[in-house]
Design an enzyme around this catalytic site. Structure first.
Site, mmCIF file in Angstrom:
data_model
loop_
_atom_site.group_PDB
_atom_site.id
_atom_site.type_symbol
_atom_site.label_atom_id
_atom_site.label_comp_id
_atom_site.label_asym_id
_atom_site.label_seq_id
_atom_site.Cartn_x
_atom_site.Cartn_y
_atom_site.Cartn_z
ATOM 1 N N SER A 48 0.846 -1.192 0.000
ATOM 2 C CA SER A 48 0.000 0.000 0.000
ATOM 3 C C SER A 48 0.881 1.241 0.000
ATOM 4 C CB SER A 48 -0.889 0.020 1.243
ATOM 5 O OG SER A 48 -1.388 1.340 1.431
ATOM 6 N N HIS A 56 -1.202 -1.347 -4.338
ATOM 7 C CA HIS A 56 -2.468 -1.059 -3.668
ATOM 8 C C HIS A 56 -2.593 0.448 -3.428
ATOM 9 C CE1 HIS A 56 -5.902 -2.189 -1.073
ATOM 10 N NE2 HIS A 56 -5.478 -1.242 -0.246
ATOM 11 N N ASP A 91 -4.803 3.448 -1.866
ATOM 12 C CA ASP A 91 -5.833 3.766 -0.878
ATOM 13 C C ASP A 91 -6.385 5.165 -1.109
ATOM 14 O OD1 ASP A 91 -5.997 1.448 0.874
ATOM 15 O OD2 ASP A 91 -3.907 1.893 1.359
ATOM 16 N N MET A 117 -8.983 7.952 -0.080
ATOM 17 C CA MET A 117 -9.787 8.337 1.091
ATOM 18 C C MET A 117 -10.362 9.739 0.912
ATOM 19 S SD MET A 117 -7.372 6.994 4.166
ATOM 20 C CE MET A 117 -6.523 5.401 4.067
ATOM 21 N N HIS A 166 -8.404 0.769 -3.859
ATOM 22 C CA HIS A 166 -9.295 0.587 -2.705
ATOM 23 C C HIS A 166 -9.988 1.916 -2.415
ATOM 24 C CE1 HIS A 166 -9.421 -0.375 1.933
ATOM 25 N NE2 HIS A 166 -10.635 -0.274 1.408
ATOM 26 N N MET A 220 -12.194 4.257 -0.497
ATOM 27 C CA MET A 220 -12.850 4.526 0.794
ATOM 28 C C MET A 220 -13.535 5.873 0.655
ATOM 29 S SD MET A 220 -9.694 3.091 3.080
ATOM 30 C CE MET A 220 -8.572 3.156 1.681
ATOM 31 N N MET A 271 -11.146 -5.989 5.684
ATOM 32 C CA MET A 271 -10.381 -5.040 6.500
ATOM 33 C C MET A 271 -10.078 -5.678 7.847
ATOM 34 S SD MET A 271 -9.853 -2.348 4.653
ATOM 35 C CE MET A 271 -8.900 -1.587 5.969
ATOM 36 N N ASP A 294 -6.311 -6.476 4.403
ATOM 37 C CA ASP A 294 -5.776 -5.115 4.460
ATOM 38 C C ASP A 294 -5.808 -4.602 5.892
ATOM 39 O OD1 ASP A 294 -4.908 -2.587 3.863
ATOM 40 O OD2 ASP A 294 -6.611 -2.067 2.578
#
Ligand code: DX5
Ligand code: ZN
Length: 221
Positions: free
Chosen positions: A10, A35, A37, A39, A68, A70, A139, A175
């Site tokens: 990540s 990966h 992330d 957000m 991913h 979020m 998660m 994760d």
């Protein structure tokens, strides 16, 4: 078991001032996927980056970009993440009112569809969308930050998800808090993709990344 485990560093734990270089380093060091992330400061209490940043680093490697999301809502942005070059787009079951529709939209964009479950969300939330899934991201911390403590109760959820998917070709990705210490039980329970942020990027150099990835891979076999 474990010999074909996929390691997905990540970049949340990378040095963002040289993100492209960090991606090249971690690929040289043995990363299988990257990966990403994303957000939004709304679904999770932190903000990272979006499609323009992903697009800017897309040409630094041919490895799978594992995105991913979020973010809530997610549907209005799926097209932009597909355009940016993400190969797998994972949405949170808790962040979309119509999960079945979101998953169909991802596949309609020609991308692999993933769903993520927060620690408190039971696996039954995805029972009726299994045939629309390429990946399930479990998660093992509450999403939002790197470097948090692994939640042990999630190992049982991994085993339940593994049983639930049967022989469907769905990846089970973990994760949060993945390390050489937590890896063996996760692989034993059925995980085949391991995301790791702090455990891969600690040390801050390609040599460290290689040692860190090797340690996780060895723990998986
Ligand atoms: C957390 C992110 C993770 C995070 C994991 O919300 O989804 O990918 O980077 O960090 P570590 O491996 O440090 O727990
Ligand atoms: Zn993640």
């Amino acid at each position: 078991m474990g010999s074909d485990v996929i390691i997905a560093p990540s970049v949340l734990s990378a040095d963002f001032s040289k993100l492209g270089d960090e991606i090249e380093s971690v690929v040289n060091a043995g990363a299988d996927w990257i990966h990403l992330d994303v957000m939004d400061g709304h679904f999770v209490p932190n903000i990272t980056f979006g499609p323009p940043i992903i697009k800017a680093v897309r040409n630094r490697t041919d490895k799978v970009f594992d995105c991913h999301l979020m973010i809530e809502p997610c549907d209005p942005f799926l097209n932009a993440f597909a355009d940016a070059g993400c190969d797998i787009i994972t949405v949170h079951a808790e962040a979309t009112k119509h999960l079945d529709r979101s998953l169909q939209a991802i596949r309609a964009l020609g991308k692999k569809a993933g769903v993520s479950l927060n620690p408190s969300t039971p696996e039954s939330a995805i029972e009726y969308v299994l045939d629309r899934l390429d990946l399930i991201l479990i998660m093992t911390v509450n999403p939002g930050f790197g470097g948090q403590a692994f939640i042990d109760a999630m190992v049982e959820k991994v085993a339940r998800v593994k049983a639930m998917i049967g022989d469907r070709p769905i990846d089970i990705e973990i994760d949060g808090g993945v390390s050489p210490k937590t890896t063996p039980q996760l692989v034993k329970a059925g995980a085949n993709v391991l995301v790791a942020g702090s455990a891969v990027f600690k040390g801050g150099s390609e040599e460290h990344y290689r040692d860190n990835i090797t340690a996780i891979r060895n723990a998986a076999t």
